[in-house]
Design a protein around this motif. Structure first.
Motif, PDB file in Angstrom:
ATOM      1  N   THR A  50      48.045  59.269 -42.535  1.00 43.00           N
ATOM      2  CA  THR A  50      47.672  58.043 -43.508  1.00 43.00           C
ATOM      3  C   THR A  50      49.087  57.311 -43.226  1.00 43.00           C
ATOM      4  N   ARG A  51      50.168  57.992 -43.207  1.00 40.10           N
ATOM      5  CA  ARG A  51      51.568  57.544 -43.367  1.00 40.10           C
ATOM      6  C   ARG A  51      51.678  56.412 -42.267  1.00 40.10           C
ATOM      7  N   SER A  52      52.592  55.416 -42.302  1.00 38.78           N
ATOM      8  CA  SER A  52      53.259  54.696 -41.394  1.00 38.78           C
ATOM      9  C   SER A  52      54.551  54.390 -41.739  1.00 38.78           C
ATOM     10  N   MET A  53      55.527  55.159 -41.370  1.00 40.95           N
ATOM     11  CA  MET A  53      57.008  54.877 -42.036  1.00 40.95           C
ATOM     12  C   MET A  53      57.479  53.833 -40.732  1.00 40.95           C
ATOM     13  N   ALA A  54      56.922  53.858 -39.335  1.00 40.93           N
ATOM     14  CA  ALA A  54      57.682  53.293 -38.696  1.00 40.93           C
ATOM     15  C   ALA A  54      56.960  51.834 -38.524  1.00 40.93           C
ATOM     16  N   GLY A  55      56.166  51.471 -39.674  1.00 46.86           N
ATOM     17  CA  GLY A  55      55.707  50.009 -40.014  1.00 46.86           C
ATOM     18  C   GLY A  55      54.690  49.900 -38.768  1.00 46.86           C
TER      19      GLY A  55
END
Lengths: 142, 190, 573, 252
Positions: free
Chosen positions: B8-13
């Motif tokens: 669910t994460r999206s650190m890279a945008g």
């Protein structure tokens, strides 16, 4: 997930599709003039334009972070690099202190009109026609 | 089993699946780059290959390009529908895309059948080897895309996992782009 | 730990809180696991099993070289055909079924989620599929030994036409199985690579910025990217080769219009970046180990990173130095000499940075530290001997001699064996919750290192004397049959036998420590990175109590403001 | 230098150049290697952990430390440059440049034997008095030879360690190279590219003799060749890739 491209309505995509079809027709008609440089320009130049249209409008590469574009271009550049490194050996039939006699012979035979690829001749290396070339598929018999 | 939080994460945008499909595309470019680069080296080296290429049927190539471009339109419209939350329409458009893929394969099958029965087989010479190999690898991608798309459409119909519609669309457009280059390479340039 | 507060994903966490408590059957847990740690273990032990096989192959053909014609204990008489397939499969297995799965897949799977503070890979099912494809490929390559004609024996580079025509290699099915296995293995690693890249890019713990990622994660990601961008041409070439072998096409057949050199380009365009694909993870492991045991910040975090990226990009431009005398146009060799020697700049910088990291440290020579230091030293030898081969003029003589062989063993051995041991002994407490026996570990280390140098240093001498690779009996060549050369060969072989025997100590140590070693606790090395804040071994979901947040970089050792000499990444300021 | 004792005898005109290059590289990489090793071990011994002693906190971005790394690049780049220049020079001489020839031999590799076609008494290739020998190459000292390298089946490699010469034989290609023997003797020719199960069984010998001895050998052998009626190729190998007419086309 959406940003700018969500703003487009369906009509935008239909419009792009129409452009693509127009380019397709041009690239198809171009070679019929039988001018070689024009063929290359229409065939490959337009392929580039079409690919660009698809990548930008359908795949929304601009909506993805910049590094995606970089990754894809880097791969393309590496492929060009591969071509540049391998072509001096594979693409040439002779070079510094080496020759490919079979390729030279095949090319000579072709230039001299002894063989043609109209049918489904054996390998370029042998240059000998099978002899049972097909009329339907000919088109290139001199 | 529940999904890991990691997904669910999206650190890279950028959503993970979209990021993944772009990386897949990057590596696919290298695969097709290898085949087409090798083909191009031979093509430019041998004048006779222009004659061989003249045997391909550009009308069928044209039809197939048209089919793929149109199916791409359906795929992008499906994405639009999914974006609006209209899973039903998205699924229907995906089925349309799939039908396009199927039509493409049918044309391909007819074309190959004709060529093979007229003695132009994969072993005839290196041109035909490249012709069947390059188009064959591409056709495999079309088949894989169709199968995946059916799965995506199944879930999209129930208004679930709608983000997948975009992912499969991006992949499908890439398959389309590859064909855009195969078309002049195998059919047009003579 | 109290500082592990889930921030920003509280809602998610409530939904998925049942991670560790889900009851799983044996097959679900060990045979078809989705847990990244279990998949990592599968890769690790498959890789080790393949290493034993590759080592056994080495033992058999080294015995043949040292004592030509003897009946090798455990194998029998080595025929030329058997010798070729052993050599070929030793190379293929050690690179594709040992170095790659252990360094990238095992460590990548194990460490990436733990080190970036995630509970799993982003695509657990693709991850599982990746291992299964890999396992199938392992069966295929080993199965080739049991088919008619035997396994492929045309060297791991598989140059056509030898590899494409059964009438030349006399093992038609074996060579098809070889290329099929390699192809499947690449597919497996493409699937794995997507996972590593996206997980590390997208699923980092809140607060973990680009420069807070532990070096080993960076390196595995860069390696995966290199792999994904370079393997394409070889996959294409693999299809072409399978067609050449089985359908009768002529992509690489010069008699029918093809070109054998094309394969060499397709192969080495991948083959050279592949060296860096396996090198970088090892370099990353070493970075983490030496910082921990010298209690020092990594000397120039960004420098290491930029040199790694620089090396990676440059590695795409040097591939034809493997082909200098293979019939490529001589003019091209000049270009590739320049690019090849340029690579020495970033690699040298990287090694200098590692040496500089030791400066002013507080060094404890534990087993993992010994392995990491040995990596630096041995790789340095591998690096400098590479210059001899990258210089085109000298390569005319050195190409395909034992000098080359010794050179690349001085690079691959540190990478695949020493790097793996460094990582394995360092993370063993995390993997199994037990400490390894230091005494046995050091004994194993010294025996392995000394015998390794005993095998390959003399081979430089043989290579300089003009001894070529892949020749099963040098007695046919008067200049290579001199008694002093045979003495060297026997010395190398004896060293190899001792080295292989020494690995028993390692396996004994692993099993004994696993069974009855002292408990390690969460953070036995007092290290900073996130995996040490999870339980040992971490449960499914890694941090059932909540995923950690990150506040600083991974190498804040001996910070002047702190009493303790380490500062965990997840500890709030 | 002492390292030369490791290398085999230097029997060609350019062997000495390659050996010099080898020595120079050894020196230029040896110095940085030894310095690095010294620092490496010195640091390990000097900075062993001591009770109550804390390590330094160095980020590696400080100029006073980083400059040492950057300065190290100057010698490395210089050494690289020297090596590149020398390597390219040697490479150009051996592989790219083709000096005027005094005689020409054809080298034909196949699984698993070498065929050497020497010119006969007329010193011209492709005539009836050509001397075809299997696994024996006879050359004269101080005479500049061109070789035309061909392969009939798979890749092979024509490697003469005492000449420091190595070149792959690629099927479908004719590759030209040169050598000039400078000492007399009998040496190994090896195949240095794996070519199937007989790869280890492809030893050939090169016989380098003085000009007069070589001339006598040529006289004797070409007379014998003329006495035989069949062409040089019959009886040599019946492999799948029989001698193709293209292979005769060896001139550019």
């Amino acid at each position: 997930m959406s940003d700018d491209h969500a703003a487009h309505g369906d009509s935008h995509y239909v419009k792009i599709w129409a452009y693509l079809l127009v380019f397709l027709i041009i690239s198809f008609v171009g070679p019929m003039l039988e001018i070689q440089w024009l063929t290359l320009v229409t065939a490959f130049g337009i392929a580039g334009i079409k690919a660009y249209l698809v990548v930008v409008n359908f795949m929304h590469i601009n909506a993805a972070p910049r590094f995606v574009t970089y990754a894809v271009t880097t791969t393309l550049v590496f492929m060009l690099l591969f071509f540049a490194g391998a072509a001096p050996d594979v693409m040439q039939s002779s070079g510094t202190n080496w020759i490919k006699p079979a390729w030279i012979e095949a090319e000579r035979a072709y230039e001299a009109g002894e063989v043609s690829g109209g049918g489904h001749g054996e390998a370029a290396g042998h240059g000998d026609e099978h002899g049972d070339g097909h009329e339907e598929a000919a088109g290139a018999h001199h | 089993m529940s999904r890991p939080i990691a997904t669910t994460r999206s650190m890279a945008g950028i959503p993970t699946a979209r990021l993944a499909v772009w990386w897949i595309i990057a590596s696919e470019i290298a695969i097709f780059g290898g085949v087409l680069g090798s083909y191009l080296m031979h093509r430019l080296a041998h004048g006779i290959w222009a004659d061989y290429a003249a045997n391909t049927n550009e009308w069928l190539g044209l039809t197939n390009t048209f089919i793929l471009l149109t199916s791409s339109l359906a795929a992008v419209l499906a994405h639009q529908a999914a974006e609006r939350g209209d899973g039903k329409r998205a699924a229907n458009l995906l089925y349309a895309t799939c039908a396009g893929g199927l039509a493409f394969l049918c044309v391909k099958a007819y074309e190959w059948n004709y060529e093979i029965s007229h003695g132009m087989t994969i072993t005839s010479n290196t041109f035909w080897s490249f012709y069947y190999t390059a188009a064959g690898i591409h056709a495999l991608h079309v088949i894989a895309g169709c199968i995946l798309m059916l799965f995506v459409a199944q879930t999209a119909k129930r208004n679930e996992e709608l983000h997948r519609v975009e992912i499969i669309g991006v992949y499908w457009h890439f398959v389309d782009v590859v064909w855009i280059f195969l078309f002049p390479l195998l059919y047009i340039a003579k | 730990m109290a500082e592990s507060i889930p921030v920003g994903h509280g809602a998610d966490h409530a939904d998925h809180g049942d991670h560790g408590h889900h009851e799983m059957s044996f097959t679900e847990k060990y045979v078809f696991p989705l847990d990244h740690k279990m998949i990592a273990m599968q890769y690790m032990f498959t890789g080790m099993f393949m290493a034993i096989i590759g080592g056994f192959f080495a033992y058999v053909f080294r015995m043949q070289l040292a004592f030509p014609g003897i009946e090798v204990p455990g194998f029998g008489v080595v025929t030329p055909a058997a010798y070729n397939s052993l050599v070929t499969n030793h190379g293929t297995i050690m690179i594709f079924w040992v170095a790659m799965p252990v360094l990238i897949a095992a460590f990548g799977n194990y460490l990436i989620p733990l080190m970036i503070g995630a509970d799993d890979m982003v695509f657990p099912k693709i991850n599982r599929l990746s291992y299964q494809v890999f396992l199938v490929s392992a069966f295929v390559i080993l199965g080739a030994f049991f088919v008619e004609g035997g396994a492929f024996g045309g060297a791991w580079t598989a140059y056509p036409p030898l590899s494409t025509k059964a009438e030349y290699n006399l093992s038609g099915l074996g060579s098809t199985m070889w290329i099929t296995a390699v192809f499947l293995e690449f597919v497996a690693f493409l699937l794995g690579g997507i996972n590593f890249i996206t997980t590390a890019m997208n699923s980092r713990a809140p607060g973990m910025k680009m420069w807070d990622i532990p070096m080993v994660v960076w390196m595995i990601v860069i390696a995966s990217i290199l792999f994904m961008l370079s393997v394409g041409p070889l996959l294409a070439g693999g299809i072409m080769m399978i067609f050449d072998q089985n359908l009768g096409t002529a992509f690489f057949d010069p008699d029918r219009g093809g070109d054998p050199i094309l394969w060499q380009h397709l192969f080495w365009f991948f083959g050279h970046p592949e060296v860096y694909v396996v090198l970088l993870p090892a370099v990353g492991i070493v970075a983490d180990v030496i910082t921990t045991f010298s209690r020092k910040k990594l000397f120039g975090y960004k420098t290491v990173l930029y040199t790694a990226i620089g090396t990676g990009v440059l590695s795409f431009t040097v591939w034809a130095h493997h082909q200098f005398i293979a019939g490529i146009d001589p003019r091209m060799a000049n270009v590739f000499t320049v690019t090849t020697l340029l690579i020495s700049v970033p690699i040298a910088e990287m090694l200098f940075v590692y040496i500089a990291t030791l400066y002013g440290g507080s060094i404890t020579l534990t087993t993992p530290m010994l392995w990491a230091l040995a990596f630096i030293f041995e790789f340095l030898i591998g690096g400098v001997t590479g210059i001899f081969l990258g210089a085109s003029g000298n390569d005319i003589f050195m190409h395909d001699t034992y000098f080359v062989l010794a050179h690349f063993h001085y690079t691959f051995y540190p990478i695949a064996i020493i790097g793996t041991f460094a990582g394995f002994t360092y993370w063993f407490p995390k993997m199994f919750g037990k400490m390894m026996n230091e005494g046995l570990g050091k004994l194993h280390f010294w025996l392995t290192i000394l015998t390794f140098n005993g095998i390959f240093l003399p081979l430089f001498v043989l290579g300089a004397a003009g001894q070529h690779r892949r020749i099963y009996d040098f007695q046919n060549y008067p200049e290579l049959a001199q008694p002093w050369m045979q003495d060297i060969r026997q010395f190398a072989t004896i060293c190899l036998c001792v080295m292989l025997g020494a690995q028993l100590i390692f396996f004994y140590n692993v099993i004994k420590s696993w069974m009855s070693g002292p408990a390690s606790g969460k953070n036995p090395w007092r290290a900073n990175t996130l995996e040490w804040t999870a339980a040992s071994p971490p449960p499914h979901g890694n941090w059932p109590e909540g995923l950690p947040n990150v506040y600083r970089g991974p190498y804040e050792y001996s910070h002047p403001d702190r009493e303790e000499d380490y500062w965990p990444q997840n500890e709030p300021a | 230098m002492i390292l030369d004792s490791l290398l085999p005898a230097a029997a060609s005109s350019y062997a000495a150049d390659i050996d010099t290059l080898f020595d120079v590289i050894t020196l230029l990489v040896g110095i940085p290697f030894l310095i690095s090793c010294y620092l490496f071990f010195a640091f390990i011994l000097r900075f062993k952990a001591k009770e109550g002693h804390k390590a330094m906190y160095i980020t590696g971005t400080e100029h006073k430390y980083m400059k040492w790394i950057h300065r190290a690049h100057i010698p490395i780049l210089t050494f690289d440059l020297v090596i590149v220049v020398m390597a390219v020079q040697v490479w150009y001489d051996v592989k790219q440049d083709l000096p005027e020839m005094e005689s020409e031999v054809r080298v034909i590799a196949q699984q698993w034997a070498w065929t050497f076609v020497h010119p006969g008494a007329d010193n011209v290739q492709g005539t009836a008095d050509d001397i075809t020998k299997i696994n024996e190459l006879h050359v004269s000292i101080d005479k500049l030879y061109h070789f035309k390298l061909e392969s009939r089946d798979v890749l092979h490699n024509f490697s003469v360690p005492v000449f420091r010469l190595k070149q792959d034989a690629v099927p479908g290609r004719v590759i030209t190279g040169w050598f000039e023997p400078v000492i007399a003797g009998e040496f190994d020719i090896q195949c240095a590219e794996i070519c199937g199960i007989g790869h280890g069984l492809m030893p050939a010998r090169i016989h380098i003799s003085s000009a007069s001895e070589h001339a006598a050998w040529v006289q004797r052998e070409s007379a014998a060749a003329l006495a035989q009626t069949h062409s040089p190729f019959t009886g040599v190998g019946t492999g799948p890739a029989n001698v193709k007419p293209e292979l005769q086309l060896v001139t550019r």
